[in-house]
Design an enzyme around this catalytic site. Structure first.
Site, PDB file in Angstrom:
ATOM      1  N   THR A  72       0.809  -1.227   0.000  1.00 37.17           N
ATOM      2  CA  THR A  72       0.000   0.000   0.000  1.00 37.17           C
ATOM      3  C   THR A  72       0.839   1.272   0.000  1.00 37.17           C
ATOM      4  O   THR A  72       0.301   2.355  -0.243  1.00 37.17           O
ATOM      5  CB  THR A  72      -0.869   0.046   1.263  1.00 37.17           C
ATOM      6  OG1 THR A  72       0.010   0.018   2.402  1.00 37.17           O
ATOM      7  CG2 THR A  72      -1.837  -1.124   1.327  1.00 37.17           C
ATOM      8  N   HIS A 103       5.658  21.515  -1.517  1.00 31.82           N
ATOM      9  CA  HIS A 103       5.127  22.076  -0.273  1.00 31.82           C
ATOM     10  C   HIS A 103       5.740  21.478   0.984  1.00 31.82           C
ATOM     11  O   HIS A 103       5.860  22.170   1.992  1.00 31.82           O
ATOM     12  CB  HIS A 103       3.608  21.870  -0.212  1.00 31.82           C
ATOM     13  CG  HIS A 103       2.865  22.660  -1.244  1.00 31.82           C
ATOM     14  ND1 HIS A 103       1.487  22.751  -1.257  1.00 31.82           N
ATOM     15  CD2 HIS A 103       3.294  23.399  -2.303  1.00 31.82           C
ATOM     16  CE1 HIS A 103       1.102  23.505  -2.284  1.00 31.82           C
ATOM     17  NE2 HIS A 103       2.181  23.904  -2.940  1.00 31.82           N
ATOM     18  N   HIS A 138       6.036  27.896   2.894  1.00 31.14           N
ATOM     19  CA  HIS A 138       6.089  26.530   3.419  1.00 31.14           C
ATOM     20  C   HIS A 138       7.206  26.332   4.443  1.00 31.14           C
ATOM     21  O   HIS A 138       7.196  25.346   5.175  1.00 31.14           O
ATOM     22  CB  HIS A 138       6.263  25.538   2.271  1.00 31.14           C
ATOM     23  CG  HIS A 138       5.189  25.648   1.233  1.00 31.14           C
ATOM     24  ND1 HIS A 138       3.879  25.324   1.481  1.00 31.14           N
ATOM     25  CD2 HIS A 138       5.240  26.101  -0.045  1.00 31.14           C
ATOM     26  CE1 HIS A 138       3.152  25.557   0.395  1.00 31.14           C
ATOM     27  NE2 HIS A 138       3.958  26.034  -0.545  1.00 31.14           N
TER      28      HIS A 138
HETATM   29  C1  RB5 Z   1       2.610  -7.075   2.985  1.00 31.54           C
HETATM   30  O1  RB5 Z   1       1.704  -8.117   2.832  1.00 31.54           O
HETATM   31  C2  RB5 Z   1       1.872  -5.762   3.213  1.00 31.54           C
HETATM   32  O2  RB5 Z   1       1.278  -5.754   4.465  1.00 31.54           O
HETATM   33  C3  RB5 Z   1       2.806  -4.605   3.054  1.00 31.54           C
HETATM   34  O3  RB5 Z   1       3.387  -4.639   1.791  1.00 31.54           O
HETATM   35  C4  RB5 Z   1       2.211  -3.221   3.159  1.00 31.54           C
HETATM   36  O4  RB5 Z   1       1.093  -3.076   2.335  1.00 31.54           O
HETATM   37  C5  RB5 Z   1       1.971  -2.723   4.522  1.00 31.54           C
HETATM   38  O5  RB5 Z   1       1.618  -1.541   4.720  1.00 31.54           O
END
Ligand code: RB5
Length: 153
Positions: A72, A103, A138
């Site tokens: 993520t 910024h 900034h």
């Molecule tokens: C791994 O499965 C996942 O948890 C990691 O890559 C990440 O997304 C965590 O924030």
């Protein structure tokens, strides 16, 4: 070592390893020296370990910027931001990448390989590297991000 000769440190966990390879290729094609801080394969690893490696290099000057990738972008950015002096922004597109440089004077870019496709990630990388910090209004706000700030209430 001039700024352009200072490498960009890049790291990921297993979820980000393919996108990391893509971004490394792009950086190399653009002529940027890089340091690949791992991970290097699909085996499950812990994203803080790679955030720490990249953050340490940015903080001690071995790297001029960092790039981090996990599933993520969130976990690895949280880990990077635990280092005083790191301003790591997880972004979803080039607009976020441009604005966090302009910024926030972000020094580490984080991307989520499960959320952001390679073309968008490459555009974000380009924007991050080509956008200068604006300073000006900034400055005071970025100074307040510092753990050594003198104006804490
Ligand atoms: C791994 O499965 C996942 O948890 C990691 O890559 C990440 O997304 C965590 O924030």
């Amino acid at each position: 070592m001039t700024a352009s000769e200072t490498p960009i440190a890049i790291g990921s966990d297993h979820a980000g390893v393919e996108l990391k390879a893509t971004l490394l290729r792009v950086l190399t094609e653009l002529g940027h020296p890089t340091e690949d801080c791992g991970t290097h394969g699909p085996e499950s690893v812990d994203y803080p370990d790679f955030a720490n490696r990249v953050a340490e290099r940015v903080l001690d000057g071995r790297a001029r910027f960092g790039v981090l990738v996990c599933g993520t972008g969130i976990g690895i950015s949280i880990a990077a931001n635990r280092h005083s002096g790191i301003r790591c922004a997880v972004v979803a597109d080039s607009t976020g990448a441009r604005l966090t440089r302009a910024h926030n004077d972000a020094n580490v870019l984080a991307l989520g390989a499960r959320l952001t496709g390679p073309e968008v990630a490459i555009d974000a990388l380009h924007a991050f590297l080509s956008t200068p910090y604006e300073g000006g209004r900034h400055e005071r706000r970025v100074a307040k991000l510092s753990p050594n700030r003198t104006d804490a209430p």
